[in-house]
Design a protein around this motif. Structure first.
Motif, PDB file in Angstrom:
ATOM      1  N   LYS A   2     -47.019  27.916  17.325  1.00  0.00           N
ATOM      2  CA  LYS A   2     -47.302  27.467  18.719  1.00  0.00           C
ATOM      3  C   LYS A   2     -45.757  27.888  19.444  1.00  0.00           C
ATOM      4  O   LYS A   2     -44.947  27.748  18.956  1.00  0.00           O
ATOM      5  N   ARG A   3     -46.322  28.280  20.803  1.00  0.00           N
ATOM      6  CA  ARG A   3     -45.167  28.682  21.502  1.00  0.00           C
ATOM      7  C   ARG A   3     -44.612  27.368  22.177  1.00  0.00           C
ATOM      8  O   ARG A   3     -45.157  26.294  22.334  1.00  0.00           O
ATOM      9  N   ILE A   4     -43.215  27.262  22.436  1.00  0.00           N
ATOM     10  CA  ILE A   4     -42.667  26.028  23.027  1.00  0.00           C
ATOM     11  C   ILE A   4     -42.317  26.548  24.546  1.00  0.00           C
ATOM     12  O   ILE A   4     -41.610  27.548  24.678  1.00  0.00           O
ATOM     13  N   LEU A   5     -43.255  25.842  25.466  1.00  0.00           N
ATOM     14  CA  LEU A   5     -42.937  26.325  26.900  1.00  0.00           C
ATOM     15  C   LEU A   5     -42.262  25.068  27.387  1.00  0.00           C
ATOM     16  O   LEU A   5     -42.387  23.823  27.122  1.00  0.00           O
ATOM     17  N   ALA A   6     -41.533  25.227  28.556  1.00  0.00           N
ATOM     18  CA  ALA A   6     -40.952  24.333  29.387  1.00  0.00           C
ATOM     19  C   ALA A   6     -41.959  23.581  30.215  1.00  0.00           C
ATOM     20  O   ALA A   6     -42.728  24.175  30.859  1.00  0.00           O
ATOM     21  N   LEU A   7     -41.780  22.496  30.471  1.00  0.00           N
ATOM     22  CA  LEU A   7     -42.785  21.434  31.241  1.00  0.00           C
ATOM     23  C   LEU A   7     -41.696  20.723  32.204  1.00  0.00           C
ATOM     24  O   LEU A   7     -41.038  19.862  31.949  1.00  0.00           O
ATOM     25  N   ALA A   8     -41.749  21.276  33.253  1.00  0.00           N
ATOM     26  CA  ALA A   8     -40.843  20.835  34.330  1.00  0.00           C
ATOM     27  C   ALA A   8     -41.665  19.657  35.456  1.00  0.00           C
ATOM     28  O   ALA A   8     -42.454  20.041  35.767  1.00  0.00           O
ATOM     29  N   LEU A   9     -41.057  18.309  35.078  1.00  0.00           N
ATOM     30  CA  LEU A   9     -41.904  17.345  35.588  1.00  0.00           C
ATOM     31  C   LEU A   9     -41.010  16.588  36.697  1.00  0.00           C
ATOM     32  O   LEU A   9     -39.802  16.426  36.452  1.00  0.00           O
ATOM     33  N   ALA A  10     -41.508  16.188  37.673  1.00  0.00           N
ATOM     34  CA  ALA A  10     -40.851  15.107  38.588  1.00  0.00           C
ATOM     35  C   ALA A  10     -40.562  13.890  37.761  1.00  0.00           C
ATOM     36  O   ALA A  10     -41.149  13.631  36.940  1.00  0.00           O
ATOM     37  N   SER A  11     -39.485  13.107  38.010  1.00  0.00           N
ATOM     38  CA  SER A  11     -39.174  11.823  37.421  1.00  0.00           C
ATOM     39  C   SER A  11     -40.403  10.978  37.639  1.00  0.00           C
ATOM     40  O   SER A  11     -40.928  10.576  38.522  1.00  0.00           O
ATOM     41  N   LEU A  12     -40.641  10.355  36.371  1.00  0.00           N
ATOM     42  CA  LEU A  12     -41.959   9.639  36.412  1.00  0.00           C
ATOM     43  C   LEU A  12     -41.666   8.036  36.086  1.00  0.00           C
ATOM     44  O   LEU A  12     -42.552   7.094  36.148  1.00  0.00           O
ATOM     45  N   GLY A  13     -40.344   7.648  35.961  1.00  0.00           N
ATOM     46  CA  GLY A  13     -40.048   6.360  35.585  1.00  0.00           C
ATOM     47  C   GLY A  13     -40.297   6.204  34.159  1.00  0.00           C
ATOM     48  O   GLY A  13     -40.663   6.967  33.219  1.00  0.00           O
ATOM     49  N   ALA A  14     -39.865   4.997  33.652  1.00  0.00           N
ATOM     50  CA  ALA A  14     -40.219   4.547  32.202  1.00  0.00           C
ATOM     51  C   ALA A  14     -41.639   4.706  31.722  1.00  0.00           C
ATOM     52  O   ALA A  14     -42.165   3.961  32.645  1.00  0.00           O
ATOM     53  N   ALA A  15     -41.792   5.130  30.644  1.00  0.00           N
ATOM     54  CA  ALA A  15     -43.426   5.117  30.334  1.00  0.00           C
ATOM     55  C   ALA A  15     -43.553   3.913  29.543  1.00  0.00           C
ATOM     56  O   ALA A  15     -42.774   3.489  28.591  1.00  0.00           O
ATOM     57  N   GLN A  16     -44.640   3.231  29.758  1.00  0.00           N
ATOM     58  CA  GLN A  16     -45.132   2.301  28.942  1.00  0.00           C
ATOM     59  C   GLN A  16     -46.173   2.787  27.716  1.00  0.00           C
ATOM     60  O   GLN A  16     -47.391   2.975  27.915  1.00  0.00           O
ATOM     61  N   ALA A  17     -45.591   3.304  26.711  1.00  0.00           N
ATOM     62  CA  ALA A  17     -45.902   4.053  25.942  1.00  0.00           C
ATOM     63  C   ALA A  17     -47.352   3.098  25.240  1.00  0.00           C
ATOM     64  O   ALA A  17     -47.352   2.154  24.934  1.00  0.00           O
ATOM     65  N   GLN A  18     -48.449   4.091  25.015  1.00  0.00           N
ATOM     66  CA  GLN A  18     -49.340   3.544  24.130  1.00  0.00           C
ATOM     67  C   GLN A  18     -49.288   3.751  22.622  1.00  0.00           C
ATOM     68  O   GLN A  18     -49.420   3.034  21.738  1.00  0.00           O
ATOM     69  N   LEU A  19     -48.349   4.897  22.420  1.00  0.00           N
ATOM     70  CA  LEU A  19     -47.775   4.934  21.005  1.00  0.00           C
ATOM     71  C   LEU A  19     -46.876   4.010  20.676  1.00  0.00           C
ATOM     72  O   LEU A  19     -46.538   3.390  21.600  1.00  0.00           O
ATOM     73  N   MET A  20     -46.351   3.898  19.505  1.00  0.00           N
ATOM     74  CA  MET A  20     -45.300   3.126  19.173  1.00  0.00           C
ATOM     75  C   MET A  20     -45.977   1.538  19.332  1.00  0.00           C
ATOM     76  O   MET A  20     -45.431   0.385  19.551  1.00  0.00           O
ATOM     77  N   ASN A  21     -47.320   1.226  19.394  1.00  0.00           N
ATOM     78  CA  ASN A  21     -48.015   0.068  19.146  1.00  0.00           C
ATOM     79  C   ASN A  21     -48.996   0.074  17.877  1.00  0.00           C
ATOM     80  O   ASN A  21     -48.939   1.282  17.275  1.00  0.00           O
ATOM     81  N   PRO A  22     -49.703  -0.844  17.393  1.00  0.00           N
ATOM     82  CA  PRO A  22     -50.385  -0.882  16.619  1.00  0.00           C
ATOM     83  C   PRO A  22     -51.495  -0.188  16.440  1.00  0.00           C
ATOM     84  O   PRO A  22     -51.906   0.115  17.742  1.00  0.00           O
ATOM     85  N   PRO A  23     -52.328   0.652  15.670  1.00  0.00           N
ATOM     86  CA  PRO A  23     -53.445   1.386  16.031  1.00  0.00           C
ATOM     87  C   PRO A  23     -54.537   0.605  16.600  1.00  0.00           C
ATOM     88  O   PRO A  23     -55.069   1.370  17.618  1.00  0.00           O
TER      89      PRO A  23
END
Length: 313
Positions: A2-23
């Protein structure tokens, strides 16, 4: 590959991740309701398959394959799994549309906050995506750095800092003391990596001074003094160097050795090595804190810190 592409995004603030939680946390969402656990450990609903990779009971990676998911839904899923929310959907969708010709081979990006590896592939009517909590390899961080606690400890809290940065001063005079107190009981170590910003004229000399103090066994004491007495930040470099020498004297260091160390730039290369570390770790500002290879979103949030310590064991 897979190619590695740059994803330029505006600041979105801290993510409230769904990962890092129980399944179960992810499985109970509206996106994945009705998926049933299969014999291979994945979760299926019709021709849709969700695979969750966990450690210590927390999801680090989610992979999803579907025969009826379009790019709009893929963007929604990615926004959900990262926790960046609806504001993330549009830039992700635009990115996927702009690179639609590449999707048959697959595209991979790392978000600008170095939190998530995001991959999408679209082949033969199937669309697959994965979102994984990014972890920098140990080789990103050199070993010959000032360390508090047991140097053999498996887990390191890594601080990339600038002595003239007000946010770095705040970290050093608040949460750092708590981390030090808990280092022994948690079996962790604390590493300091220099990242003096070019527009702070005294930051590089301060980092050199700290290394000169480290050569005499007083790195952390000097660091505390430099952050507590911050008048040197407002002075020309020659006057700041005099202040550093006075600090060294108060710490009972051999000031002749200390001054000679500073004058000859004995540890210039070591400070420059810290700058290279920051670049390799995609540092976007100071201070930046990492637990092992995980970049910390909010170092004031001890719950997040403990979760990353647990995952790094």
């Amino acid at each position: 590959m897979k190619r590695i592409l740059a994803l330029a995004l505006a600041s979105l603030g801290a993510a409230q991740a769904q990962l890092m939680n129980p399944p179960e946390f992810i499985l109970n969402s509206s996106f994945f309701q009705g998926h049933q656990k299969a014999a291979d450990g994945s979760y299926k609903k019709g021709f849709n398959t969700l695979k969750l990779t966990s450690k210590a009971g927390l999801v680090l990676k989610a992979e999803y394959t579907s025969n009826n998911t379009n790019l709009q839904t893929a963007a929604q899923l990615i926004a959900y799994l990262t926790g960046y929310g609806e504001s993330f959907e549009e830039p992700v969708l635009n990115f996927l549309k702009q690179n639609q010709k590449e999707l048959s081979r697959g595209v991979s990006v790392l978000d600008q906050d170095s939190q998530y590896n995001i991959s999408v592939v679209q082949q033969s009517g199937l669309l697959g995506l994965s979102v994984e909590r990014h972890q920098f390899p140990e080789s990103t961080f050199p070993k010959n750095v000032p360390t508090y606690g047991d140097p053999k400890a498996k887990v390191a809290i890594r601080i990339l800092s600038d002595y003239q940065c007000p946010y770095c001063q705040r970290l050093a005079t608040t949460v750092l003391s708590s981390w030090k107190k808990q280092a022994g009981s948690l079996g962790i170590k604390i590493e300091h990596h220099h990242f003096p910003l070019s527009y702070h004229q005294n930051a590089f000399p301060a980092a050199e001074a700290a290394e000169c103090a480290n050569a005499q066994g007083k790195f952390w004491e000097f660091t505390d003094a430099a952050f507590q007495d911050w008048n040197w930040t407002k002075k020309p470099v020659p006057d700041a160097l005099k202040d550093f020498s006075r600090m060294a004297g108060k710490l009972k260091l051999d000031t002749k050795k200390f001054d000679r160390c500073l004058a000859t730039h004995q540890f210039k290369d070591r400070v420059n090595e810290g700058l290279k570390t920051g670049q390799a770790a995609r540092l976007t500002g100071t201070p930046s804190v990492y637990v092992g290879g995980f970049k910390v979103v909010d170092y004031n949030n001890w719950k997040e810190m403990m979760t990353l310590i647990q995952l790094s064991q």
